[in-house]
Design a protein around this motif. Structure first.
Motif, PDB file in Angstrom:
ATOM      1  N   TYR A   1     114.129 -98.440-104.127  1.00 48.84           N
ATOM      2  CA  TYR A   1     113.207 -98.155-105.221  1.00 48.84           C
ATOM      3  C   TYR A   1     113.886 -98.096-106.583  1.00 48.84           C
ATOM      4  CZ  TYR A   1     110.204 -96.938-101.315  1.00 48.84           C
ATOM      5  OH  TYR A   1     109.483 -96.976-100.159  1.00 48.84           O
TER       6      TYR A   1
ATOM      7  N   SER B   1     103.819-104.702-121.069  1.00 54.76           N
ATOM      8  CA  SER B   1     104.029-105.969-121.760  1.00 54.76           C
ATOM      9  C   SER B   1     102.885-106.264-122.714  1.00 54.76           C
ATOM     10  CB  SER B   1     104.196-107.102-120.747  1.00 54.76           C
ATOM     11  OG  SER B   1     103.031-107.239-119.983  1.00 54.76           O
TER      12      SER B   1
ATOM     13  N   ILE C   1     113.468-102.277-108.452  1.00 54.33           N
ATOM     14  CA  ILE C   1     112.242-103.002-108.152  1.00 54.33           C
ATOM     15  C   ILE C   1     111.990-104.084-109.191  1.00 54.33           C
ATOM     16  CG2 ILE C   1     111.106-101.169-106.842  1.00 54.33           C
ATOM     17  CD1 ILE C   1     109.580-100.421-109.344  1.00 54.33           C
TER      18      ILE C   1
ATOM     19  N   ASN D   1     103.086 -98.019-110.584  1.00 53.16           N
ATOM     20  CA  ASN D   1     103.853 -98.530-111.722  1.00 53.16           C
ATOM     21  C   ASN D   1     104.159 -97.461-112.756  1.00 53.16           C
ATOM     22  OD1 ASN D   1     102.071-101.050-110.778  1.00 53.16           O
ATOM     23  ND2 ASN D   1     104.058-101.719-111.509  1.00 53.16           N
TER      24      ASN D   1
ATOM     25  N   ASP E   1     100.061-109.932-108.477  1.00 50.52           N
ATOM     26  CA  ASP E   1      99.803-109.030-109.594  1.00 50.52           C
ATOM     27  C   ASP E   1     100.904-109.052-110.641  1.00 50.52           C
ATOM     28  OD1 ASP E   1      97.503-108.288-108.425  1.00 50.52           O
ATOM     29  OD2 ASP E   1      98.296-106.471-107.490  1.00 50.52           O
ATOM     30  N   TYR E   2     102.048-109.620-110.278  1.00 49.89           N
ATOM     31  CA  TYR E   2     103.185-109.582-111.204  1.00 49.89           C
ATOM     32  C   TYR E   2     103.453-110.947-111.808  1.00 49.89           C
ATOM     33  CZ  TYR E   2     103.697-105.381-108.472  1.00 49.89           C
ATOM     34  OH  TYR E   2     103.441-104.197-107.841  1.00 49.89           O
TER      35      TYR E   2
ATOM     36  N   ALA F   1     108.239-105.809-105.359  1.00 47.30           N
ATOM     37  CA  ALA F   1     107.718-104.548-105.883  1.00 47.30           C
ATOM     38  C   ALA F   1     108.300-103.322-105.179  1.00 47.30           C
ATOM     39  CB  ALA F   1     106.199-104.534-105.762  1.00 47.30           C
ATOM     40  N   TYR F   2     108.882-103.504-103.987  1.00 43.38           N
ATOM     41  CA  TYR F   2     109.479-102.377-103.284  1.00 43.38           C
ATOM     42  C   TYR F   2     111.009-102.448-103.341  1.00 43.38           C
ATOM     43  CZ  TYR F   2     104.805-102.242-101.318  1.00 43.38           C
ATOM     44  OH  TYR F   2     103.451-102.220-101.161  1.00 43.38           O
TER      45      TYR F   2
ATOM     46  N   GLU G   1     100.536-103.105-113.946  1.00 44.02           N
ATOM     47  CA  GLU G   1     101.725-103.959-114.002  1.00 44.02           C
ATOM     48  C   GLU G   1     101.918-104.537-115.394  1.00 44.02           C
ATOM     49  OE1 GLU G   1      99.078-105.175-112.037  1.00 44.02           O
ATOM     50  OE2 GLU G   1      99.561-103.875-110.341  1.00 44.02           O
ATOM     51  N   GLN G   2     100.795-104.733-116.103  1.00 45.90           N
ATOM     52  CA  GLN G   2     100.891-105.434-117.376  1.00 45.90           C
ATOM     53  C   GLN G   2     100.808-104.508-118.572  1.00 45.90           C
ATOM     54  OE1 GLN G   2      98.471-108.917-117.713  1.00 45.90           O
ATOM     55  NE2 GLN G   2      98.510-109.260-115.519  1.00 45.90           N
TER      56      GLN G   2
ATOM     57  N   VAL H   1     106.565 -96.882-107.703  1.00 40.35           N
ATOM     58  CA  VAL H   1     106.425 -98.169-107.035  1.00 40.35           C
ATOM     59  C   VAL H   1     104.960 -98.601-106.935  1.00 40.35           C
ATOM     60  CG1 VAL H   1     106.753 -99.380-104.860  1.00 40.35           C
ATOM     61  CG2 VAL H   1     108.540 -97.888-105.735  1.00 40.35           C
TER      62      VAL H   1
ATOM     63  N   ASN I   1     102.620-112.341-114.452  1.00 42.55           N
ATOM     64  CA  ASN I   1     103.007-112.345-115.864  1.00 42.55           C
ATOM     65  C   ASN I   1     104.332-111.648-116.108  1.00 42.55           C
ATOM     66  OD1 ASN I   1     100.806-113.724-116.766  1.00 42.55           O
ATOM     67  ND2 ASN I   1      99.591-111.887-117.122  1.00 42.55           N
ATOM     68  N   THR I   2     104.579-110.574-115.368  1.00 45.35           N
ATOM     69  CA  THR I   2     105.747-109.765-115.670  1.00 45.35           C
ATOM     70  C   THR I   2     106.953-110.116-114.812  1.00 45.35           C
ATOM     71  OG1 THR I   2     104.717-108.134-114.254  1.00 45.35           O
ATOM     72  CG2 THR I   2     104.551-107.764-116.596  1.00 45.35           C
TER      73      THR I   2
END
Lengths: 301, 540
Positions: A69, B277, A72, B330, A261-262, A86-87, B273-274, B327, A264-265
C-alpha cells in the motif's frame, strides 16, 4: 514379375531427386512456412507464451496477490517494470502469471469447440440429406448471434466464472468448426480414393475417420490457431465486463477492467494488460495466417 | 504489401506506448505520505472562469426517479426536489435542524406532541396560500398507509395532525418518538401544494408544486430536468440565478469532461481518482467534506464462526482502516470510529480497533480458528464496492481467512439478502455495505441496521442479524423522550455496546465530492449527499 521390375526401374529415376529433398508433408510445410518471416516471428512469440504459461509463476518477481500500500499506482520503474496497480501489486508479474489463465481458457475452450464442431461437420458432410440440414440450420442459428453476445447470453444463464466462460466460448466456436469441416468433408468425399474405399465395402465409420478426417486436419489446425486469438479476446472481454475471472485473479481482461477508473491518472494500469492482450491476439492471428498459407495446397509457391 | 502495412502499425503502436509511459511517470501520485486523509487544497490563484448568462447546469451521476418527496427514497431525486420544495424544518451544512417554513417548533416532554408555528405570507407556485391546512394535507397524505408511499415509515407514528389556527399546526404521535423533529427535517416531509395534490394525485411526481426558490419547468426523462426562477420567492433577493438544469451523466469520464469544457458548471460526485488532477485547472474547484455515509462489513452473528465475538473483533483488528481509506477511497474518507458518522446527532467517539495482525491472530486462536477459515463476502457489483471487497480479501488473507468475493446485481441481492424470511436459514456471511441516515439522527443510523429482531430482513437492513437486548432497550429509551440529555446518554450506551460486540467491521466515513467552476457560489453538498442550491450565485 518382369513387368513389375520394369515399373520399379522406371520409377526409380523419377523419385530420386524427390528423395534427396526428403519431401514429406512436414518438410514441405516447413519449407513453405519458414519463408513467411512475420508468421515465423509470431510463431516464436506463441511458443514463448506457452513456455511462460508453464513457468510463469516461478519466474515472476512478485506474487500475483502481493500488495504494497505504500507504492500504489506507480508508473514503470526499475523495481516494477510495468508499474503497480491500485493495491500496489506489480503489474508485470501479474501479466506473466495471468498468461497461464488466458492460454488455458482459450486452448481448452477452442479444443472443446473444435472437437464438437469437427464431429458435427463430419457427420453433416458425409451423410448429407436431412441430418446435414438439421446441423447446418442449427449452426446458422448460432451464427445469427454475434459471438460475444452469445457468450454473454450463456453466462447469464450459467452464472459468472471462468468455467462457464470456457463453456460459452466453446459453444460459439462449434458452428465455425462444423461449417469448415463440412465443406472439407464434401470436397474429400467426392475424391476418387474415397469412392474406391467405399466400393471395396468399407464401413462409414472407417471412411470418415481413416480417409476423410485426415483430409480436413489442415483446415482444422488453421482455424484452431485463429480461434485461439478470438477466444483470448472474448475471455478478456467477458472478464472486463465482470462475467469471467473474478478478482483477485490476474486475468488480463480483469486487470484491464480494474484500471479503467485510472485511465486519466495512471494509464499504465490499463496499458500493459491491454498490450499483452493485443500482442497475443495479433501473434495468434499472424501465426494462423502463416499456417494457412503453408498448409493450403491450392496456394502454390 | 499486407505485411509491410502491419509492420508500420506495430511500429506506430510501440511509439505511442513509449509516449504513454512517459506521461504516466509524470502523473504519479506519491504514496509516501503518512497521513492517509487527504484534503483538496483550495485553488485560489486561478482567475475566475468566464460565464455568460445566469443559467446553471448541474451534472449528476444517475437518473431522477420521482419528484414526489413523499414517495422518493433516493438522495439524488431529493437534490432536484429541494430546488422547488421546502419543508417545515430542514438541515444546515452540519446536519443541524433549522426552521424553514416553520418559524419555530416545540416538542412536548413525552415526545408525543409537536407544535409548529408557520411563517406568514408564503404562497405555493400555483398561488395556493401556505397555511396550516396545507401542512395538514401533506402530513395526512404521508401518515395514511393506504397511499403506499415510500416514506410512510417515517410518519407511520403520526396519529393525527391538527390545524390549531391558520398558522399553527400540532402533530400528535401514537407513541413517543424523540427523533421526530429530524423526520420532519428529512426531505420526505417537504410540502407540496394541496391543490396540486388534488389535481394530479399520484402523478404529482411529474408535476411538483412547492414553495421553493425555483419553479418546475420541464423534465425530459431521457435527458434533463429544468427548473426556473420563482420571482415571488419569500426570501427577498433570492434566487440569484435564472434557471438550473440537471443533467444525469452516469459515466464518470463524461461527467468530468462536461465540467472541463464548461458544459456543466457543477458536477457530483467527482470520481475520487481524478479529484486531485482536476482541481485548480480550467477554473475548476473540487470540494470534499465529510459526509454521514458509513462503510461497513457486517457479519452474520447467527452463523458460525461469526457468532463468536472474538472472531468478529479479530476481523476488526485485521483490517487496516488507514490503508482502506488510502487505497479504496483514494484518501477521501476517514476511518469510522463509531456506528454512526461524526456529523450524525448523538455521535460518540469510540476507541478504534487499531490494525494489529498479532492481536487478530491471537483472538482467532482463542476462538479455535488458529488456521483461519473460509468466508464468503457479498456485495453489490459496482466498481467501488468491488474495490473495497478485494481490499478486505487481501487484509483477511493475512490472518488466514480465505475470502471468496461474490458480487451481486440488485435483483440477486433482493433475493438472497433482503427477502430471507427465516433468519436461521440466511446464507449471508459477510456483507459489504454503506448507509446514509438521511434524517441526521442516531436513531436512523442504528435502528434499521442493528436494532435487533425488528430490523431483521425482510423488514429492515440488519444484515448482521445482531440482536442484543441491552442495545434494543437503550434504543427504545432514547425514542421515548424528547429530552436531549437523556437521548444522548442512551445513544452513548448504544454505541459503546455495539462497538464492543463488533457485529460489523467498522471501515470508513465517506467524503462528499463535488466539482464546480470557481464563479459558482452558495452551492454545496450536505453531509447526507443531497445538494443545497437555494443560495446559488454566479460571481463575475
Amino acid at each position: 514379375m518382369a513387368e513389375l521390375k520394369v515399373n520399379e526401374a522406371i520409377q526409380q529415376p523419377v523419385s530420386q531427386p524427390v528423395n534427396i529433398k526428403k519431401n514429406t508433408p512436414i518438410t514441405e510445410f516447413w519449407r513453405k512456412f519458414k519463408r513467411q518471416k512475420l508468421a515465423l516471428g509470431a510463431g516464436v512469440f506463441v511458443v514463448l507464451l506457452f513456455i511462460l504459461g508453464i513457468i510463469g509463476p516461478f519466474i515472476a518477481p512478485y506474487g500475483a496477490a502481493e500488495f504494497d500500500y505504500d507504492h500504489i499506482l506507480e508508473g514503470p520503474s526499475a523495481q516494477h517494470w510495468a508499474g503497480t496497480d491500485a493495491y500496489g501489486r506489480d503489474i508485470f508479474s501479474r501479466i506473466i502469471i495471468g498468461t497461464r489463465i488466458s492460454l488455458f481458457i482459450s486452448i481448452l475452450s477452442v479444443l472443446l469447440g473444435a472437437v464438437g464442431g469437427t464431429v458435427l461437420g463430419l457427420i453433416s458432410g458425409y451423410y448429407g440429406k436431412w441430418i446435414d440440414n438439421l446441423i447446418m440450420r442449427f449452426c446458422d442459428i448460432l451464427f445469427a448471434f454475434p459471438g460475444i453476445l452469445l457468450a454473454i447470453g450463456i453466462i447469464a444463464i450459467l452464472g459468472p466464472g471462468l468455467g462457464n466462460v470456457v463453456i460459452a466460448i466453446s459453444i460459439f466456436s462449434v458452428p465455425m468448426f462444423a461449417r469448415i469441416v463440412r465443406s472439407s468433408t464434401l470436397a474429400v468425399k467426392s475424391t476418387v480414393y474415397v469412392e474406391a474405399t467405399r466400393s471395396i465395402g468399407a464401413k462409414p465409420r472407417r471412411i470418415i475417420w481413416k480417409h476423410i478426417f485426415p483430409g480436413t486436419v489442415s483446415a482444422i489446425i488453421v482455424n484452431f490457431t485463429m480461434r485461439l486469438g478470438t477466444a483470448i479476446l472474448t475471455a478478456a472481454s467477458l472478464s472486463f465486463l465482470g462475467l469471467g475471472a473474478q478478482p483477485p485473479s490476474p486475468e488480463w481482461g480483469a486487470m484491464l477492467s480494474g484500471g479503467r477508473d485510472y485511465l486519466n491518472t495512471a494509464p499504465h494500469v490499463t496499458f500493459f494488460p491491454g498490450l499483452a492482450i493485443f500482442l497475443t491476439v495479433l501473434a495468434f492471428n499472424l501465426f494462423g495466417d502463416g499456417l494457412r498459407d503453408a498448409l493450403d495446397p491450392k496456394i502454390k509457391d | 504489401m499486407k505485411k509491410r502495412y502491419l509492420q508500420v502499425i506495430i511500429a506506430a503502436f510501440l511509439l505511442c506506448s513509449l509516449f504513454l509511459i512517459g506521461c504516466s511517470n509524470s502523473n504519479n501520485t506519491s504514496g509516501d505520505s503518512k497521513d492517509s486523509k487527504k484534503n483538496i487544497e483550495p485553488a485560489k490563484t486561478q482567475p475566475l472562469a468566464k460565464k455568460d448568462g445566469k443559467d446553471v447546469t448541474i451534472s449528476v451521476a444517475d437518473n431522477f426517479i420521482s419528484m414526489d418527496p413523499h414517495d422518493t427514497n433516493d438522495t439524488l431525486s431529493y437534490s432536484a426536489q429541494k430546488t422547488m420544495l421546502e419543508g417545515l424544518v430542514g438541515f444546515d451544512k452540519d446536519m443541524k435542524v433549522i426552521p424553514v417554513l416553520a418559524e419555530s417548533f416545540t416538542a412536548s416532554d413525552d415526545a408525543k406532541e409537536f407544535t409548529f408555528k408557520l411563517r406568514k405570507g408564503i404562497k405555493f407556485h400555483d398561488g395556493t396560500p401556505f397555511n396550516a391546512e396545507a401542512v395538514k394535507a401533506n402530513i395526512d397524505r404521508l401518515a395514511n398507509p393506504d397511499n403506499n408511499l415510500k416514506r410512510h415509515s417515517l410518519f407511520a407514528l403520526v396519529k393525527e395532525t391538527e390545524a390549531v389556527d391558520e398558522f399553527t399546526v400540532k402533530v400528535v404521535l401514537s407513541e413517543p418518538f424523540g427523533a421526530m423533529i429530524n423526520n420532519f427535517a428529512h426531505p420526505a416531509a417537504m410540502m407540496l401544494s394541496p391543490k396540486a395534490l388534488e389535481t394530479y394525485g399520484k402523478e404529482v411526481s411529474q408535476h411538483p408544486v412547492g414553495t421553493g426558490p425555483f419553479k418546475f419547468a420541464e423534465w425530459d426523462h431521457s435527458d434533463h430536468l429544468k427548473v426556473v426562477k420563482n420571482e415571488d420567492y419569500w426570501k427577498k433577493g433570492y434566487p440569484k440565478v435564472d434557471s438550473i438544469t440537471f443533467k444525469p451523466t452516469p459515466e464518470n469520464g463524461a461527467r468530468v469532461a462536461m465540467l472541463q469544457t464548461g458544459e456543466a458548471d457543477f458536477i457530483y460526485p467527482v470520481p475520487t481518482e481524478q479529484a486531485e488532477s482536476l482541481n485548480g485547472k480550467d477554473g475548476i474547484v473540487v470540494e470534499n467534506n465529510q459526509s454521514i455515509v458509513v462503510r461497513y462489513l457486517s457479519m452474520n452473528t447467527l452463523k458460525k464462526p461469526y457468532s463468536d465475538p472474538r472472531v468478529r473483533q479479530a476481523i476488526n483488528y485485521a483490517i487496516n482502516k488507514e490503508a482502506f481509506v488510502k487505497v479504496v477511497m483514494n484518501g477521501f474518507a476517514t476511518p469510522l470510529d463509531s456506528v454512526i458518522a461524526p456529523n450524525v446527532q448523538f455521535y460518540s467517539k469510540q476507541e478504534q480497533y487499531k490494525f494489529n495482525i498479532e492481536k487478530a491472530k491471537e483472538l482467532l486462536k482463542e476462538a479455535g480458528y488458529a488456521d483461519g477459515f473460509n468466508a464468503k463476502l457479498w456485495g453489490s457489483n459496482n466498481t467501488q464496492t468491488g474495490k473495497g471487497m478485494e481490499f478486505i480479501q487481501q487484509q483477511l488473507a493475512q490472518v488466514g481467512i480465505k475470502v471468496e468475493i461474490v458480487p451481486m446485481e440488485s435483483g440477486t441481492m433482493a433475493d438472497k439478502i433482503w427477502s430471507v424470511e427465516d433468519p436461521n436459514k440466511a446464507e449471508i456471511e459477510l456483507y459489504y455495505g454503506g448507509w446514509s441516515p438521511s434524517t441526521g439522527d442516531a436513531d436512523w443510523g442504528v435502528r434499521p441496521l442493528l436494532g435487533g429482531k425488528d430490523a431483521f430482513p425482510p423488514k429492515s437492513y440488519n444484515t448482521a442479524y445482531y440482536n442484543n437486548d441491552e442495545v434494543n432497550q437503550a434504543i427504545k429509551d432514547a425514542l421515548a423522550t424528547a429530552d436531549l440529555e437523556k437521548r444522548n446518554a442512551a445513544y452513548e450506551k448504544v454505541q459503546a455496546l455495539i462497538w464492543k460486540d463488533a457485529p460489523w467491521a467498522f471501515l470508513s466515513v465517506d467524503d462528499t465530492m463535488a466539482g464546480k467552476k470557481n464563479y459558482l457560489e452558495g452551492i454545496y453538498l450536505l453531509p447526507d449527499g443531497a445538494l443545497s442550491t437555494e443560495n446559488i450565485e454566479i460571481k463575475q
